[in-house]
Design a protein around this motif. Structure first.
Motif, PDB file in Angstrom:
ATOM      1  N   LEU A  79       0.806  -1.230   0.000  1.00 38.37           N
ATOM      2  CA  LEU A  79       0.000   0.000   0.000  1.00 38.37           C
ATOM      3  C   LEU A  79       0.835   1.276   0.000  1.00 38.37           C
ATOM      4  CD1 LEU A  79      -2.873  -1.215   2.336  1.00 38.37           C
ATOM      5  CD2 LEU A  79      -2.730  -1.250  -0.149  1.00 38.37           C
ATOM      6  N   VAL A  80       2.155   1.144   0.000  1.00 33.27           N
ATOM      7  CA  VAL A  80       2.989   2.359  -0.044  1.00 33.27           C
ATOM      8  C   VAL A  80       2.885   3.051  -1.403  1.00 33.27           C
ATOM      9  CG1 VAL A  80       4.587   1.553   1.754  1.00 33.27           C
ATOM     10  CG2 VAL A  80       5.155   1.140  -0.668  1.00 33.27           C
ATOM     11  N   VAL A  81       2.491   2.316  -2.440  1.00 31.87           N
ATOM     12  CA  VAL A  81       2.359   2.956  -3.762  1.00 31.87           C
ATOM     13  C   VAL A  81       1.148   3.891  -3.814  1.00 31.87           C
ATOM     14  CG1 VAL A  81       1.952   2.527  -6.233  1.00 31.87           C
ATOM     15  CG2 VAL A  81       3.788   1.310  -5.047  1.00 31.87           C
ATOM     16  N   PRO A  82      -0.071   3.417  -3.435  1.00 37.12           N
ATOM     17  CA  PRO A  82      -1.193   4.385  -3.383  1.00 37.12           C
ATOM     18  C   PRO A  82      -0.917   5.551  -2.434  1.00 37.12           C
ATOM     19  CG  PRO A  82      -2.005   2.132  -3.085  1.00 37.12           C
ATOM     20  CD  PRO A  82      -0.517   2.044  -3.184  1.00 37.12           C
ATOM     21  N   GLY A  96      -5.730  -3.492  10.534  1.00 26.49           N
ATOM     22  CA  GLY A  96      -4.749  -3.413   9.452  1.00 26.49           C
ATOM     23  C   GLY A  96      -4.716  -2.037   8.820  1.00 26.49           C
ATOM     24  N   PRO A  97      -4.113  -1.949   7.628  1.00 24.05           N
ATOM     25  CA  PRO A  97      -3.968  -0.638   6.973  1.00 24.05           C
ATOM     26  C   PRO A  97      -5.299  -0.148   6.412  1.00 24.05           C
ATOM     27  CG  PRO A  97      -2.912  -2.390   5.694  1.00 24.05           C
ATOM     28  CD  PRO A  97      -3.560  -3.052   6.845  1.00 24.05           C
ATOM     29  N   VAL A  98      -5.540   1.153   6.539  1.00 31.00           N
ATOM     30  CA  VAL A  98      -6.814   1.749   6.119  1.00 31.00           C
ATOM     31  C   VAL A  98      -6.541   3.074   5.394  1.00 31.00           C
ATOM     32  CG1 VAL A  98      -8.972   2.790   6.996  1.00 31.00           C
ATOM     33  CG2 VAL A  98      -8.045   0.747   8.117  1.00 31.00           C
ATOM     34  N   PHE A  99      -7.202   3.274   4.247  1.00 31.15           N
ATOM     35  CA  PHE A  99      -7.155   4.588   3.602  1.00 31.15           C
ATOM     36  C   PHE A  99      -8.293   5.421   4.168  1.00 31.15           C
ATOM     37  CE2 PHE A  99      -4.983   2.117   0.214  1.00 31.15           C
ATOM     38  CZ  PHE A  99      -3.774   2.807   0.254  1.00 31.15           C
ATOM     39  N   TYR A 154      -8.056  -1.964  -2.963  1.00 32.17           N
ATOM     40  CA  TYR A 154      -7.806  -1.322  -1.657  1.00 32.17           C
ATOM     41  C   TYR A 154      -8.132   0.168  -1.703  1.00 32.17           C
ATOM     42  CZ  TYR A 154      -5.548  -4.782   1.363  1.00 32.17           C
ATOM     43  OH  TYR A 154      -5.310  -5.817   2.203  1.00 32.17           O
ATOM     44  N   MET A 155      -7.769   0.819  -2.824  1.00 30.06           N
ATOM     45  CA  MET A 155      -7.928   2.271  -2.916  1.00 30.06           C
ATOM     46  C   MET A 155      -9.403   2.667  -2.938  1.00 30.06           C
ATOM     47  SD  MET A 155      -4.902   2.748  -5.698  1.00 30.06           S
ATOM     48  CE  MET A 155      -4.733   4.507  -5.924  1.00 30.06           C
ATOM     49  N   GLY A 160      -9.317  -3.908   3.609  1.00 27.69           N
ATOM     50  CA  GLY A 160      -9.700  -5.257   3.222  1.00 27.69           C
ATOM     51  C   GLY A 160     -11.221  -5.379   3.203  1.00 27.69           C
ATOM     52  N   SER A 161     -11.739  -6.284   2.405  1.00 25.41           N
ATOM     53  CA  SER A 161     -13.188  -6.388   2.265  1.00 25.41           C
ATOM     54  C   SER A 161     -13.592  -7.835   2.021  1.00 25.41           C
ATOM     55  CB  SER A 161     -13.625  -5.517   1.081  1.00 25.41           C
ATOM     56  OG  SER A 161     -14.935  -5.840   0.673  1.00 25.41           O
ATOM     57  N   ARG A 162     -14.856  -8.130   2.286  1.00 21.68           N
ATOM     58  CA  ARG A 162     -15.327  -9.497   2.082  1.00 21.68           C
ATOM     59  C   ARG A 162     -15.901  -9.695   0.680  1.00 21.68           C
ATOM     60  NH1 ARG A 162     -16.293 -13.789   5.296  1.00 21.68           N
ATOM     61  NH2 ARG A 162     -18.072 -15.060   4.686  1.00 21.68           N
ATOM     62  N   ASN A 163     -16.688  -8.745   0.254  1.00 19.77           N
ATOM     63  CA  ASN A 163     -17.366  -8.902  -1.044  1.00 19.77           C
ATOM     64  C   ASN A 163     -16.936  -7.896  -2.117  1.00 19.77           C
ATOM     65  OD1 ASN A 163     -19.014 -11.110  -0.244  1.00 19.77           O
ATOM     66  ND2 ASN A 163     -20.218  -9.664   0.962  1.00 19.77           N
ATOM     67  N   PHE A 164     -16.140  -6.929  -1.743  1.00 19.04           N
ATOM     68  CA  PHE A 164     -15.602  -5.967  -2.707  1.00 19.04           C
ATOM     69  C   PHE A 164     -16.694  -5.246  -3.503  1.00 19.04           C
ATOM     70  CE2 PHE A 164     -12.294  -8.812  -1.531  1.00 19.04           C
ATOM     71  CZ  PHE A 164     -11.166  -8.022  -1.463  1.00 19.04           C
ATOM     72  N   VAL A 165     -17.728  -4.857  -2.793  1.00 20.60           N
ATOM     73  CA  VAL A 165     -18.880  -4.245  -3.458  1.00 20.60           C
ATOM     74  C   VAL A 165     -18.517  -2.887  -4.077  1.00 20.60           C
ATOM     75  CG1 VAL A 165     -21.166  -3.254  -3.040  1.00 20.60           C
ATOM     76  CG2 VAL A 165     -20.573  -5.471  -2.041  1.00 20.60           C
TER      77      VAL A 165
END
Ligand code: 1CP
Length: 357
Positions: A79-82, A96-99, A154-155, A160-165
């Protein structure tokens, strides 16, 4: 930087050359299962550890010294790139990491900046240099980055997500907005990997940890072309490239043709099927179930022998788990895994040599 490698097993295995024994390393090998990692983590937050080259270098070396793996992988995060594109990244304990502000509107997408690798990610390049110096050729150093699809997910999701809605909404409703982002990410990731190679990385891995959230057709549309673009751009560095498209076994054949040297096989896939699909075009890495490390050394050894038998001593095999090592894993079992690979693969090799003489 010109020091000769004393152990180049991983490099040779990536290139499908003969090896005396199979090289082994573990995804997420520098991490919470190690008391030595936890001791540093108690005093520092995760992102500070990533951004401080001396700390990142120290953590990178821990598994080489403690469990005897055949490669070091630079301690950092995908995630260092975003973050370098202007997204503020926080680390929440337990989450964990969060935007803080995930991409949701056209304006959010438009605000992303072009990455100047040397300024924004210079701390990773510095850490690579420190590790190369400290290793002085003991084992190769792996650099890495996230794949465009996984980073985009992620962006847009923010975490992190379960269903990536959220990312799927963008995919279905505004595919052009997504493909523009994937293009931007491909360029940034390729430049970043090239910079890592110049700074001392001797193998590069691309993590598409969420490839399996896509249907096969969507994988071909929103992940594969971007992986291919990255591999094509990075290839001239001459550094072997490993692609980990987790749970994308439906596309092994297509993945074998993008120019990568190695495909990493997740634990959910069948190694023999993967081998058949790629027809010797690439080496394979993986695919041991991370949970086998919660059993005992005898069972771990049996699993190692099973994987070795799938390869039958053929070149082009890198031992690894099928995903990251879990935080509660007993260190003694991680070491038992590495030892078993070293011993059993050497034994298989010796047996084969005897048979062919
Ligand atoms: O101490 C802590 O609590 C931090 C835990 C941790 C660690 C040790 C995170 C947070 N990242 C890392 C290091 C890391 N991340 C490495 C180090 C090198 C190694 O030893 O292998 C690597 C390669 C990564 C890459 C990474 N970060 C991936 C791809 C690999 C994979 O496991 O699929 C992903 C998906 C991330 C995001 C991330 N970073 C950290 C966490 C907990 C997560 C997952 C968050 C989520 O999906 O909910």
């Amino acid at each position: 930087m010109t020091n000769e490698l004393q152990n180049d097993l991983l490099i040779r295995a990536c290139r499908r050359q003969n090896v005396e024994r199979t090289p082994v390393w573990i995804m997420r090998q520098a991490g919470r299962y190690l008391p030595e990692y936890r001791a540093i983590r108690e005093k520092n937050d995760f992102l500070t550890m990533c951004r401080t080259p001396e700390l990142a270098a120290e953590i990178t070396l821990q598994p080489v010294d403690i469990i005897g793996v055949d490669a070091a992988i630079i301690f950092s995060d995908i995630l260092v790139v975003p973050e370098a594109m202007g997204m503020s990244l926080q680390f929440h304990e337990g989450r964990g990491p969060v935007f803080e502000h995930p991409l949701r509107t056209q304006a959010d997408f438009d605000a992303l900046q072009r990455v100047d690798i040397a300024t924004e990610l210079g701390y990773v390049l510095d850490a690579l240099g420190l590790v190369r110096k400290a290793l002085s050729g003991r084992v190769p150093l792996i650099g890495f980055a996230g794949a465009p699809w996984t980073l985009a997910a992620y962006m847009v999701e923010g975490q992190g997500s379960r269903n990536f809605v959220e990312i799927k909404k963008v995919m279905y409703c505004a595919p052009k907005m997504l493909t523009r982002l994937l293009d931007q990410l491909s360029n940034a990731v390729a430049d970043y990997l090239i910079a890592q190679a110049a700074a001392g990385a001797q193998v590069l891995q691309v993590f598409d940890s969420w490839a399996g959230m896509l249907t096969p057709a969507h994988f071909h549309e929103f992940s594969l072309p971007y992986l291919k673009k990255i591999v094509e751009k990075v290839k001239p560095t001459g550094v072997p490239i490993i692609v980990f498209a987790r749970d994308a076994g439906h596309s092994f054949q297509a993945l074998a043709d993008i120019g990568a040297d190695v495909l990493s096989v997740s634990w959910e896939e069948d190694l023999a099927t993967a081998r058949m699909a790629v027809q010797g075009k690439v080496a394979l890495q993986g695919n041991v179930d991370p949970c086998v490390l919660f059993s005992n050394p005898e069972i771990i050894r049996k699993e190692v022998v099973r994987c070795l038998q799938v390869f039958g001593g053929e070149p082009g095999h890198v031992f690894n788990l099928g995903h990251g090592i879990l935080p509660q894993t007993p260190v003694a079992n991680a070491r038992a895994f590495v030892d078993a690979v070293k011993e059993e693969s050497r034994r298989t090799r010796t047996l084969l040599e005897k048979q062919s003489n």
